[in-house]
Design an enzyme around this catalytic site. Structure first.
Site, short mmCIF file in Angstrom:
data_model
loop_
_atom_site.label_atom_id
_atom_site.label_comp_id
_atom_site.label_asym_id
_atom_site.label_seq_id
_atom_site.Cartn_x
_atom_site.Cartn_y
_atom_site.Cartn_z
N GLU A 115 0.84 -1.20 0.00
CA GLU A 115 0.00 0.00 0.00
C GLU A 115 0.87 1.24 0.00
O GLU A 115 2.09 1.16 0.20
CB GLU A 115 -0.97 -0.02 1.19
CG GLU A 115 -2.07 -1.08 1.02
CD GLU A 115 -3.09 -1.14 2.14
OE1 GLU A 115 -2.97 -0.37 3.11
OE2 GLU A 115 -4.00 -1.98 2.05
N HIS A 232 -9.37 9.27 2.31
CA HIS A 232 -8.93 8.13 1.50
C HIS A 232 -9.14 8.51 0.04
O HIS A 232 -10.22 8.99 -0.33
CB HIS A 232 -9.76 6.89 1.85
CG HIS A 232 -9.17 5.62 1.31
ND1 HIS A 232 -9.13 5.36 -0.03
CD2 HIS A 232 -8.59 4.58 1.93
CE1 HIS A 232 -8.54 4.18 -0.21
NE2 HIS A 232 -8.20 3.69 0.96
N ARG A 278 -1.19 8.94 1.19
CA ARG A 278 -2.56 9.33 0.84
C ARG A 278 -2.77 10.84 0.70
O ARG A 278 -3.60 11.28 -0.10
CB ARG A 278 -3.53 8.81 1.90
CG ARG A 278 -3.73 7.36 1.77
CD ARG A 278 -4.68 6.84 2.79
NE ARG A 278 -4.65 5.39 2.66
CZ ARG A 278 -5.19 4.56 3.49
NH1 ARG A 278 -5.80 5.01 4.57
NH2 ARG A 278 -5.12 3.26 3.29
N HIS A 339 -11.87 9.55 5.91
CA HIS A 339 -11.64 8.14 6.19
C HIS A 339 -11.16 7.88 7.62
O HIS A 339 -11.62 6.94 8.26
CB HIS A 339 -10.59 7.65 5.19
CG HIS A 339 -10.26 6.20 5.27
ND1 HIS A 339 -11.22 5.21 5.13
CD2 HIS A 339 -9.09 5.55 5.49
CE1 HIS A 339 -10.62 4.02 5.23
NE2 HIS A 339 -9.34 4.21 5.48
N ARG A 374 -1.36 9.22 8.62
CA ARG A 374 -1.21 7.79 8.95
C ARG A 374 -0.78 6.99 7.72
O ARG A 374 -1.32 7.17 6.63
CB ARG A 374 -2.53 7.24 9.47
CG ARG A 374 -2.53 5.76 9.69
CD ARG A 374 -3.88 5.29 10.19
NE ARG A 374 -4.92 5.43 9.22
CZ ARG A 374 -5.30 4.49 8.36
NH1 ARG A 374 -4.68 3.32 8.34
NH2 ARG A 374 -6.28 4.70 7.52
C1 SIN Z 1 -7.77 0.42 2.39
O1 SIN Z 1 -8.04 -0.75 2.23
O2 SIN Z 1 -7.43 1.15 1.48
C2 SIN Z 1 -7.90 1.02 3.78
C3 SIN Z 1 -6.77 0.64 4.62
C4 SIN Z 1 -6.45 1.71 5.62
O3 SIN Z 1 -7.16 2.69 5.75
O4 SIN Z 1 -5.40 1.60 6.25
#
Ligand code: SIN
Length: 526
Positions: A115, A232, A278, A339, A374
């Site tokens: 991620e 998000h 993000r 988010h 975060r």
């Molecule tokens: C996601 O699946 O994109 C959310 C995960 C997160 O907010 O850490």
């Protein structure tokens, strides 16, 4: 007036609350109050997974430095270190309880997702439904414990304060009977999750109205870093869908962000492209949407075959198909949505607040691990580490004395929804969330924040007056909380005269070393 007593009172039934309750039940009587059914929590909707070092290609040092880099100067390094180093043991515990994670069939080792902001693949996951998996296993576990009473459809209204400034429990509305009781406890734990509902568009479920942060603030707890609201980047844009997150893990598997004309754009903003942190991705999308005048951009994962997508992302695949989008054939219209609250009630890495008797865990807490932004999938990690450490502390602490003579005159009054004009509450609910979205969003300015302060201030005044007059109904309590938390976000944002992480100010576009510190607010300063 009904008064109940317990050793440990847990408010909220996401992963942080359930895990803590399960552990505390080994040495204490525990009551869990949760305002809807047990599984109604932010955790349930988590898709990505839990970030943790899980193989030799990764290291604690790398995970620590990725977290600190995303946090842009505000992470507490010692807290990050604890979270990262203790995470793997907590994940092993979850696996022993029966939580399923995707694993390599031959070696049995975790299959790891990637991620944004992570320099290694380190997201342990279960397809794209880790939240549901965690909730089901943990609800089952607490259900088996004879020391846990589970009170669903019970809404926490306000903390019971002692004359010594400590917290002695909570006033709780039983929604089925429309009756308020005081739950007195040696240890009161807020695990109510975040406050996405302060914004018009959010990935959070309806329960995320910031109840824990609002109650703690009213009781005198320190609140920290609320200006850092994480948007998000990818939630589904669709007329009929209130909120559907499209997991960042899709970008980890190669999904590309494109304008509606089909051009990829992230390479113009950051070398890490779709896997930049993000704040960077959300601002890039915001800027592209402003340039084109379109209401959304596109997320394209059509290079993956349908069978692969059905296995890796069954939830996203099916839900999009329900709304007529076959993600193996066409790109997904997406917009950023509120988010995660990086700030919250200020705690140490054992969940301890400045108020005796009150602990906070999960998203409602601000432990210093997230800083100004975060890192993806560090939230479930923080929740499991903090809950474990908090329960270990409670084992050795006696807690506050259970109040013997509670003044029944202090009980909140039960509201009668029938005698109240819901149109007023609905209007102020919508207005608060619209003001927050328009003026306190991804890009902020002094002028917008001043207007937000004025408008939210008026709403708060009205709501407090109505609350006094008509008493505590569910809608009234939630509106009172979203109005308060919104005003705290605005207050924190106005105070921070710089741009850092998730707080971007047109008037102060640079980071200011003077501001390399947490913001802290308390009720006296209101
Ligand atoms: C996601 O699946 O994109 C959310 C995960 C997160 O907010 O850490």
């Amino acid at each position: 007036m009904r008064i109940e007593k317990t050793d440990v009172l847990v408010i909220g039934s996401g992963i942080a609350g359930l895990l803590l309750a399960r552990k505390a039940a080994r040495f204490a009587d525990v009551a869990i109050v949760t305002k809807k059914e047990g599984s109604a929590s932010n955790t349930y909707y988590a898709q990505g997974g839990i970030a943790a070092v899980a193989n030799d290609e990764d290291s604690f040092e790398l995970h620590i430095s990725d977290t600190i880099e995303a946090g842009q100067g505000l992470c507490h390094p010692e807290a990050v270190e604890i979270m990262v180093r203790e995470g793997p043991a907590r994940i092993r515990e979850l696996a022993e309880l029966g939580v399923r994670f995707n694993r390599d069939e031959s070696s049995g080792s975790f299959r790891l997702g990637r991620e944004g902001g992570h320099s290694a693949s380190r997201i342990v996951h279960f397809h794209d439904v880790i939240g549901r998996e965690l909730e089901e296993v943990l609800l089952d576990e607490v259900g088996k414990s004879p020391n846990v009473s589970f009170l669903d459809e019970h809404l926490a209204i306000d903390l019971v304060g002692g004359s010594d400034g400590g917290v002695k429990g909570c006033y709780v509305l039983d929604r089925r009977r429309n009756e308020i009781a005081a739950y007195l406890a040696r240890h009161t734990i807020i695990a109510t999750g975040g406050a996405g509902k302060i914004y018009l568009y959010t990935s959070n479920p309806d329960v995320a109205s910031g109840d824990g942060i609002a109650m703690a603030y009213r009781a005198g707890a320190e609140i920290s870093n609320l200006e850092f609201v994480q948007f998000h980047p990818t939630s589904l844009y669709h007329q009929k869908v209130k909120s559907l997150l499209i997991s960042e893990a899709l970008r980890g598997e190669g999904a590309v962000l494109r304008t509606t004309a089909g051009d990829e754009f992230m390479s113009h903003y950051d070398d890490r492209r779709e896997l930049a942190p993000r704040d960077i991705v959300a601002r890039a999308m915001d800027s592209e949407m402003k340039k084109s005048g379109e209401k959304y951009v596109l997320l394209d994962i059509t290079k993956k075959p349908a069978d692969w997508l059905k296995d890796r992302f069954p939830f996203v695949y099916e839900r999009c198909l329900e709304y007529g989008i076959d993600i193996s054939r066409e790109p997904i219209p997406v917009v950023p949505a509120a988010h995660y609250m990086c700030g919250g009630v200020r705690v140490d890495m054992e969940g301890k607040t400045n108020l005796p008797g009150l602990s906070v865990v999960g998203e409602a807490a601000c432990s210093g691990v997230h800083g100004a932004n975060r890192l993806a999938s560090n939230s479930l990690l923080e929740a499991i580490v903090l809950s474990h450490r908090c329960s270990e502390r409670l084992k050795d602490e006696r807690g506050v004395e259970i109040v013997a003579d509670l003044d029944t005159g202090d009980f909140p009054r039960t509201g009668d929804p029938k005698i109240f004009e819901t149109v007023i509450l609905d209007h102020d609910w919508d207005l608060t969330r619209r003001v927050m979205w328009d003026y306190v969003g991804i890009v902020r300015s002094e002028e917008r924040l001043r207007l937000a302060r004025e408008r939210i201030g008026q709403i708060r005044e009205t709501v407090e007056r109505l609350y006094e007059e008509y008493g505590a109904s569910v809608d009234m309590v939630e509106l009172r909380n979203i109005a308060l938390v919104s005003s705290l976000v605005v207050q924190s944002a106005i105070a921070r005269k710089e741009s850092r992480g998730l707080h971007y100010m047109i008037d102060y576009p640079e980071r200011d070393p003077e501001w390399c510190k947490d913001s802290i607010i308390k009720i006296e300063e209101d």
